[in-house]
Design a protein around this motif. Structure first.
Motif, mmCIF file in Angstrom:
data_model
loop_
_atom_site.group_PDB
_atom_site.id
_atom_site.type_symbol
_atom_site.label_atom_id
_atom_site.label_comp_id
_atom_site.label_asym_id
_atom_site.label_seq_id
_atom_site.Cartn_x
_atom_site.Cartn_y
_atom_site.Cartn_z
ATOM 1 N N ILE A 1 4.652 1.638 36.557
ATOM 2 C CA ILE A 1 4.098 2.716 35.734
ATOM 3 C C ILE A 1 2.597 2.524 35.549
ATOM 4 O O ILE A 1 1.812 3.477 35.679
ATOM 5 C CB ILE A 1 4.810 2.764 34.367
ATOM 6 N N ILE A 2 2.185 1.296 35.276
ATOM 7 C CA ILE A 2 0.757 1.004 35.083
ATOM 8 C C ILE A 2 -0.035 1.356 36.347
ATOM 9 O O ILE A 2 -1.128 1.934 36.277
ATOM 10 C CB ILE A 2 0.557 -0.475 34.710
ATOM 11 N N ASP A 3 0.513 1.009 37.507
ATOM 12 C CA ASP A 3 -0.195 1.234 38.773
ATOM 13 C C ASP A 3 -0.126 2.687 39.239
ATOM 14 O O ASP A 3 -1.030 3.152 39.952
ATOM 15 C CB ASP A 3 0.391 0.340 39.870
ATOM 16 N N SER A 4 0.913 3.415 38.838
ATOM 17 C CA SER A 4 1.160 4.726 39.449
ATOM 18 C C SER A 4 0.832 5.925 38.571
ATOM 19 O O SER A 4 0.507 7.003 39.091
ATOM 20 C CB SER A 4 2.639 4.826 39.866
ATOM 21 N N LEU A 5 0.935 5.762 37.264
ATOM 22 C CA LEU A 5 0.718 6.927 36.384
ATOM 23 C C LEU A 5 -0.772 7.043 36.063
ATOM 24 O O LEU A 5 -1.325 6.226 35.324
ATOM 25 C CB LEU A 5 1.521 6.782 35.092
ATOM 26 N N SER A 6 -1.412 8.056 36.616
ATOM 27 C CA SER A 6 -2.850 8.241 36.398
ATOM 28 C C SER A 6 -3.167 9.543 35.673
ATOM 29 O O SER A 6 -4.289 9.740 35.210
ATOM 30 C CB SER A 6 -3.595 8.212 37.730
ATOM 31 N N ARG A 7 -2.156 10.425 35.574
ATOM 32 C CA ARG A 7 -2.415 11.731 34.983
ATOM 33 C C ARG A 7 -1.176 12.238 34.254
ATOM 34 O O ARG A 7 -0.057 12.099 34.743
ATOM 35 C CB ARG A 7 -2.831 12.725 36.073
ATOM 36 N N VAL A 8 -1.370 12.797 33.088
ATOM 37 C CA VAL A 8 -0.315 13.475 32.351
ATOM 38 C C VAL A 8 -0.786 14.904 32.131
ATOM 39 O O VAL A 8 -1.820 15.131 31.498
ATOM 40 C CB VAL A 8 -0.024 12.792 30.997
ATOM 41 N N LYS A 9 -0.055 15.858 32.692
ATOM 42 C CA LYS A 9 -0.468 17.253 32.705
ATOM 43 C C LYS A 9 -1.812 17.326 33.429
ATOM 44 O O LYS A 9 -1.895 16.975 34.586
ATOM 45 C CB LYS A 9 -0.531 17.811 31.284
ATOM 46 N N HIS A 10 -2.890 17.757 32.755
ATOM 47 C CA HIS A 10 -4.204 17.808 33.409
ATOM 48 C C HIS A 10 -5.117 16.702 32.914
ATOM 49 O O HIS A 10 -6.324 16.726 33.186
ATOM 50 C CB HIS A 10 -4.858 19.166 33.147
ATOM 51 N N THR A 11 -4.564 15.731 32.213
ATOM 52 C CA THR A 11 -5.363 14.702 31.559
ATOM 53 C C THR A 11 -5.251 13.367 32.282
ATOM 54 O O THR A 11 -4.140 12.860 32.503
ATOM 55 C CB THR A 11 -4.902 14.505 30.095
ATOM 56 N N SER A 12 -6.389 12.811 32.663
ATOM 57 C CA SER A 12 -6.401 11.476 33.268
ATOM 58 C C SER A 12 -6.141 10.440 32.183
ATOM 59 O O SER A 12 -6.692 10.541 31.078
ATOM 60 C CB SER A 12 -7.753 11.198 33.940
#
Length: 250
Positions: A137-148
């Motif tokens: 999750i730390i390495d892969s999740l870079s954006r939630v909706k339109h928010t970095s």
């Protein structure tokens, strides 16, 4: 074989493995319904110690751990990590909801049962997850909706996230649980009864289908889609014979 039978079989396999191999075993994160299956058959697991933990007190999604230090001769921490998901630039971040965070995590191909509770504080989220998926999750999740976003590991929830129940008094016709649910959540008695039919009411972790059942002091009630409260007991009767009761509402 029903879904409940499958869940019960998994619980038995984990309990037997802990007993036979003298090791701790853990379920995935359980929904309220899955936990209710375990609680309904809890007596079947009397041959091995077990306890419940979701990473913090009053967690909704929890793991069951089979085994104890007394039985196994050692202690072991739950394989639960706490991650903080925060916007890189809070000023320009969307107003993110629980659904936004969960959707972004599921889009990574992550199964729901490795994720625990997601707690929102302003534009940040605190996520409990299985240790095995934390680095991914730390390495892969870079954006939630339109928010970095950026993700960090945390040792514990900040004090601001620790919900304290609010004690309040209510007046109900009797200590019937459907009457109390209706009063606490400001819904009609008919709508309250529907919640029981839909298996959305849990008392001390067990599904409560009998809407006419009585509530007892110390009972913890969770209503999916509404929240949770603890029943502290009655303080007396009103002049019209109604029950004056105390609850702690989260």
């Amino acid at each position: 074989m029903t879904q409940n039978d499958l869940e019960l079989s998994r619980f038995r396999d984990l309990a037997n493995r802990a007993y036979q191999k003298n090791i701790y075993t853990y379920t995935d994160f359980l929904s309220l319904a899955d936990l209710a299956v375990f609680m309904e058959h809890e007596r079947d697991f009397g041959f091995i110690s077990h306890e419940i933990n979701g990473g913090y007190e009053d967690a909704e999604r929890v793991m069951v751990r089979f085994g104890s230090a007394d039985e196994l001769g050692y202690e072991e921490a739950y394989p639960i990590s706490l991650l903080r998901i925060a916007p890189l630039q809070s000023k320009f971040a969307d107003d993110l909801t629980h659904r936004d965070f969960l959707g972004s995590l599921m889009n990574l191909g992550i199964e729901r049962d490795v994720l625990g509770d997601i707690l929102i504080n302003e534009k940040c989220a605190y996520l409990f997850c299985k240790e095995s998926v934390a680095d991914y999750i730390i390495d892969s999740l870079s954006r939630v909706k339109h928010t970095s976003v950026m993700i960090t590991r945390e040792e514990a929830l900040p004090d601001i996230m620790k919900k304290e129940p609010v004690e309040t008094s209510v007046q109900i016709p009797s200590e019937r649980i459907d009457a109390l649910v209706a009063k606490v959540y400001h819904i009609s008695r008919e709508d309250s009864i529907s919640l029981f039919r839909e298996k959305r009411v849990f008392v001390n972790g067990r599904i409560m289908e009998n809407n006419s059942g009585s509530i007892k002091p110390g009972d913890s009630v969770t209503v999916r889609g509404f929240g949770k409260f603890n029943y502290k007991g009655m303080t007396g009767l009103s002049k019209k014979g109604k029950v004056n009761a105390i609850i702690e509402k989260y």
